[in-house]
Design a protein around this motif. Structure first.
Motif, PDB file in Angstrom:
ATOM      1  N   PRO A 184       1.081  -1.558   0.244  1.00 40.09           N
ATOM      2  CA  PRO A 184       0.233   0.274   0.067  1.00 40.09           C
ATOM      3  C   PRO A 184       0.456   1.639  -0.167  1.00 40.09           C
ATOM      4  CG  PRO A 184       0.283  -0.672   2.234  1.00 40.09           C
ATOM      5  CD  PRO A 184       0.972  -1.967   1.309  1.00 40.09           C
ATOM      6  N   ARG A 195       4.797  -1.275   6.385  1.00 38.25           N
ATOM      7  CA  ARG A 195       3.126  -1.145   6.216  1.00 38.25           C
ATOM      8  C   ARG A 195       3.325  -2.408   5.298  1.00 38.25           C
ATOM      9  NH1 ARG A 195       3.626   4.548   5.165  1.00 38.25           N
ATOM     10  NH2 ARG A 195       1.945   4.560   3.379  1.00 38.25           N
ATOM     11  N   ARG A 196       4.597  -2.599   3.991  1.00 39.33           N
ATOM     12  CA  ARG A 196       4.139  -2.881   2.909  1.00 39.33           C
ATOM     13  C   ARG A 196       4.098  -5.090   3.606  1.00 39.33           C
ATOM     14  NH1 ARG A 196       6.110  -7.465   0.377  1.00 39.33           N
ATOM     15  NH2 ARG A 196       7.573  -7.731  -1.333  1.00 39.33           N
ATOM     16  N   ALA A 227       0.506  -5.695   4.074  1.00 40.27           N
ATOM     17  CA  ALA A 227      -0.099  -5.519   3.271  1.00 40.27           C
ATOM     18  C   ALA A 227      -0.679  -7.945   3.114  1.00 40.27           C
ATOM     19  CB  ALA A 227       0.331  -4.902   2.117  1.00 40.27           C
TER      20      ALA A 227
END
Length: 318
Positions: A11, A58-59, A62
């Motif tokens: 994201p 964050r990667r 996901a």
């Protein structure tokens, strides 16, 4: 040890993807100065660590890693290398987990290479398992340094005895502090636990600890994974977020404590080289069992072998 493919950044915005790519391709502190726009390498290092942890986290969020397998293998000259991270806490649960890895490898005709100390801990009676020479090589290189050794007083029971002594001596105060934080969390809740854990981390570690992810969060995840090996992928994913590329972490640590660099990150390089050097023509898969903190580094050097950027000229086992 991400489950998603290397090119899938989840994201993140295009600008964030470019920034993460710059951080993950850095090979020096000077590269971090360019990537962060900060003039001081010290400030750039800590800023890059914070930014990498956020973006990489964050990667990975996901597409989290599976709970029952290591990351995708790295294939070098037709041999698939899978790196398994463990805590080597000597728990029954982890012993069964590691022996399960060895059993599966044996059934598949694969080889198993262990960080030095792990074979004697878990796999001493398993013929398919081989101990590497990472600690022995690190001690040899430490002896060559023109500096007073932190390890000389501990060198009395051979390499495996030294591994155990190092763990006990270096972690005693830090683990006692973090254990108190855990106990307080049982009374005051998780928010209190995390806030106090961050404070304890800042209090108990110096600049060297920043390059080792030697903090409360790794302590908490390690304790959980030692009792429940299904939590090992979460621990390895934490180190994936916490570490910048190996050349950067090693440059930072070498500047602050060259001996510590040799017995930590430098061993990742040695283990990757050792496994590739000993590749058997009759084996098409190799399992490496290493401490969870070593997984990102070992995989980094395996990828260099895969890409033809790391020759084995001059390599010799000890």
């Amino acid at each position: 040890m991400a489950h998603a493919s290397a090119g899938d950044d989840g994201p993140l915005t295009p600008e964030e993807r470019a920034h993460l790519s710059a951080l993950r391709s850095a090979t020096s502190l000077a590269d971090l100065v360019d990537a962060t726009g900060l003039d001081d390498p010290h400030e750039a290092y800590f800023a890059a660590k914070r930014r990498h942890r956020d973006l990489r986290g964050r990667r990975l969020a996901a597409d989290p890693p599976p709970s029952d397998a290591p990351g995708a293998p790295t294939t070098v000259d037709g041999v698939a290398y899978r790196v398994h991270g463990v805590t080597h806490a000597d728990t029954d649960a982890e012993r069964a987990h590691v022996r399960g890895i060895a059993s599966t490898a044996a059934d598949e005709g694969a080889a198993v290479y262990c960080e030095q100390g792990i074979r004697s801990l878990y796999l001493g009676d398993v013929p398919v398992a081989c101990a590497m020479d990472d600690y022995r090589r690190a001690l040899r290189e430490c002896a060559r340094l023109d500096a007073e050794s932190h390890l000389s007083a501990l060198e009395h029971d051979g390499v495996d005895g030294l591994v155990a002594d190092l763990t006990r001596v270096s972690d005693r105060f830090r683990e006692a502090t973090f254990a108190l934080v855990e106990a307080g969390g049982e009374v005051y809740g998780d928010r209190f636990r995390r806030a106090l854990g961050d404070l304890a981390t800042a209090f108990t570690r110096g600049h060297e600890g920043a390059a080792l992810a030697d903090d409360y969060e790794s302590f908490r995840l390690t304790r959980a994974a030692a009792e429940d090996p299904d939590r090992l992928p979460a621990l390895v994913a934490y180190y994936d977020r916490a570490f910048l590329p190996q050349p950067v972490e090693r440059e930072w640590l070498r500047a602050h404590d060259p001996e510590l660099e040799l017995v930590t990150h430098a061993r990742n390089e040695r283990m990757a080289d050792y496994a590739v050097f000993h590749a058997d023509a009759d084996v098409d898969a190799v399992h490496l069992v290493v401490g969870a903190a070593h997984v990102p580094g070992v995989e980094y050097y395996l990828r260099r072998h895969r890409d033809g950027d790391r020759p084995l000229d001059g390599f010799a086992p000890l």
